[in-house]
Design an enzyme around this catalytic site. Structure first.
Site, PDB file in Angstrom:
ATOM      1  N   ARG A  46       0.847  -1.203   0.000  1.00 28.54           N
ATOM      2  CA  ARG A  46       0.000   0.000   0.000  1.00 28.54           C
ATOM      3  C   ARG A  46       0.881   1.251   0.000  1.00 28.54           C
ATOM      4  O   ARG A  46       0.580   2.247  -0.637  1.00 28.54           O
ATOM      5  CB  ARG A  46      -0.941  -0.007   1.217  1.00 28.54           C
ATOM      6  CG  ARG A  46      -1.621   1.349   1.440  1.00 28.54           C
ATOM      7  CD  ARG A  46      -2.871   1.281   2.299  1.00 28.54           C
ATOM      8  NE  ARG A  46      -2.714   0.573   3.547  1.00 28.54           N
ATOM      9  CZ  ARG A  46      -2.048   0.996   4.625  1.00 28.54           C
ATOM     10  NH1 ARG A  46      -1.439   2.171   4.599  1.00 28.54           N
ATOM     11  NH2 ARG A  46      -1.969   0.256   5.708  1.00 28.54           N
ATOM     12  N   TYR A 105     -15.930  16.124 -16.791  1.00 33.51           N
ATOM     13  CA  TYR A 105     -16.471  14.760 -16.710  1.00 33.51           C
ATOM     14  C   TYR A 105     -17.509  14.695 -15.573  1.00 33.51           C
ATOM     15  O   TYR A 105     -17.285  15.250 -14.488  1.00 33.51           O
ATOM     16  CB  TYR A 105     -15.306  13.787 -16.473  1.00 33.51           C
ATOM     17  CG  TYR A 105     -15.770  12.437 -15.995  1.00 33.51           C
ATOM     18  CD1 TYR A 105     -16.612  11.662 -16.774  1.00 33.51           C
ATOM     19  CD2 TYR A 105     -15.387  11.948 -14.748  1.00 33.51           C
ATOM     20  CE1 TYR A 105     -17.058  10.426 -16.320  1.00 33.51           C
ATOM     21  CE2 TYR A 105     -15.819  10.720 -14.297  1.00 33.51           C
ATOM     22  CZ  TYR A 105     -16.656   9.966 -15.089  1.00 33.51           C
ATOM     23  OH  TYR A 105     -17.109   8.757 -14.641  1.00 33.51           O
ATOM     24  N   LYS A 205      -8.189   5.391 -19.638  1.00 36.54           N
ATOM     25  CA  LYS A 205      -8.414   5.743 -21.045  1.00 36.54           C
ATOM     26  C   LYS A 205      -7.134   5.476 -21.863  1.00 36.54           C
ATOM     27  O   LYS A 205      -6.735   4.353 -21.988  1.00 36.54           O
ATOM     28  CB  LYS A 205      -8.854   7.210 -21.135  1.00 36.54           C
ATOM     29  CG  LYS A 205      -9.966   7.595 -20.131  1.00 36.54           C
ATOM     30  CD  LYS A 205     -11.260   6.886 -20.413  1.00 36.54           C
ATOM     31  CE  LYS A 205     -12.432   7.344 -19.573  1.00 36.54           C
ATOM     32  NZ  LYS A 205     -12.360   7.133 -18.141  1.00 36.54           N
TER      33      LYS A 205
END
Ligand code: PLP
Length: 419
Positions: A46, A105, A205
């Site tokens: 992490r 967005y 993307k």
């Protein structure tokens, strides 16, 4: 070195004893320590992982960092940025001013409306393509720190903001600028070089490029901000896992060739649409008629593969989406296969109604169709769009017959009403 060369070249994880030419996937949660008090470079994934580190170094290099961070999604990256931007001594937001582009967005608007504004940050949205409006909004801010967050090109209206000019205005007012560079990727545009303070990506993307992972990115030059981003990324556990980090690195290696070809294909499709009688407006900055065409040519290396168009009729738009055979109806973009969607009903349906009613975000045209152009032959894509537009009459067009997924991007919630 040219951007294509920098994209293609990766150094495998430092210290790899076998000379691997591809970065190994360190699929481990924890790392053995030499002693109870002797930590090595990595102790827990992490906090840090060699595969993710190689990716973050690469992202920083491509965007002109030097500090790069990889998150589990674009929204995790933006959420971290909001908290880091408005962090006070306790690392939680609670004051400050945020100026956002009116055409962001939908998920970003949802986050800001529902999670950032309620914490006390004063949010104001402006058309960031209008420098006077940005100047006025900066002058009207009441509390610091002040940040501007914009997308250029914006998604889905492909509006182009003057990144250098907005950065200068922000800095004159002691404010800072974050640019969501998802639509162009570092292959086509580098906002930090234009004066932005932070670059954001939905790496889901173009950077990933194959529709097989979700990931998000922040890159900054500011060491203090980087420290807060890193602190929160570890404290909140939002970092990208090792396997997805590797997948993302693999995707980035072909970013240049993908986007170059997809941009050529998009230019052809945009020209076809512009000449089609059923199309009212095409939003694509590669077209000379686009209001941001010259500005984009000055600040980016190409217009990208995302475009949208209006048909005058939401029914016709829906029909086109459903009648295409090569375009997948999908909310995302930037993958090898072309996708089609109606932002109003899909990717941007999560924008809260009150934000639209209060004029805080641009209302999207109900007939807007967004296309993400992939690597198919453009002649096939054009022929497919042509046949989808020819299918009339419109009276028979009904609701999409696709089942709603349990937790959809457009609903943004478990089995709730749309919006
Ligand atoms: N920024 C832009 C411009 C986007 O289009 C998206 C998602 O579509 C996001 C951020 C959010 O990214 P993610 O879906 O990876 O969380």
């Amino acid at each position: 070195m040219h951007i294509d060369t920098r994209i293609a070249r990766f150094s495998p994880a430092p210290g790899d004893p076998h000379g691997s030419t591809s970065t190994p996937i360190y699929q481990t949660a924890t790392f053995a320590q030499e002693s109870a008090l002797g930590f090595g470079e990595f102790d827990y994934s992490r906090s840090g992982n060699p595969t993710r580190q190689a990716l973050e170094d690469k992202l920083a290099d491509l965007e002109g960092g030097p500090f790069g961070f990889a998150f589990a999604s674009g929204m995790a990256a933006i959420s971290n940025l909001m908290r880091s931007a408005f962090a006070d001594g306790t690392h939680y937001p609670g004051r400050g001013s945020l100026i956002v582009g009116a055409d962001l967005y939908g998920g970003t608007t949802r986050l800001i409306e529902r999670l950032v504004a309620p914490l006390g940050v004063g949010v104001r949205s402006v058309d960031t393509t209008d420098l006077d409006a940005v100047r006025e909004a900066l002058a009207a801010t009441r509390t610091d720190p002040t940040w501007i967050l914009l997308e250029s090109p914006s998604n889905p209206l492909l509006r182009i903001s003057d990144i250098s000019a907005v950065a200068d205005l922000a800095h004159e007012h002691g404010a800072r600028l974050a640019v969501d560079n998802t639509a162009l990727s570092p292959y086509l545009q580098n906002p930090l070089a234009l004066g932005a303070d932070v670059v954001v990506h939905s790496a889901t993307k173009h950077l990933g490029g194959h529709g097989d992972l979700t990931a998000g990115v922040l890159v900054t030059r500011d060491p203090d901000l980087a420290e807060t981003i890193g602190f929160l990324k570890n404290a909140e556990g939002t970092a990208l896992g090792p396997f997805d980090s590797w997948l993302l690195m693999r995707g980035i290696k072909t970013l240049g060739v993908r986007l170059a070809q997809e941009s050529c294909n998009a230019q052809r499709v945009a020209q076809f649409l512009q000449a089609h009688p059923a199309v009212r407006t095409v939003h694509y900055p590669g077209l000379a008629s686009h209001p941001g065409h010259d500005l984009l040519a000055r600040q980016a290396r190409g217009p990208g593969q995302l475009l949208s168009f209006e048909t005058r009729s939401p029914k016709l738009s829906q029909q086109i989406c459903e009648a295409t055979e090569l375009f997948t109806i999908a909310v995302s973009f930037g993958s090898t296969g072309s996708t089609i969607g109606m932002p109003c009903r899909m990717s941007h349906a999560s924008v809260p109604d009150q934000a639209i009613q209060a004029g805080r975000v641009a209302e999207l045209p109900g007939d807007l169709v967004r296309l993400s152009i992939g690597l198919e032959n453009p002649d096939d894509l054009i022929e497919d769009l042509g046949q989808a537009m020819r299918r009339r009459p419109l009276g028979s067009v009904g609701q999409p017959n696709r089942a709603h997924p349990i937790c959809s991007e457009s609903q943004g919630t478990f089995v709730g009403p749309i919006r």
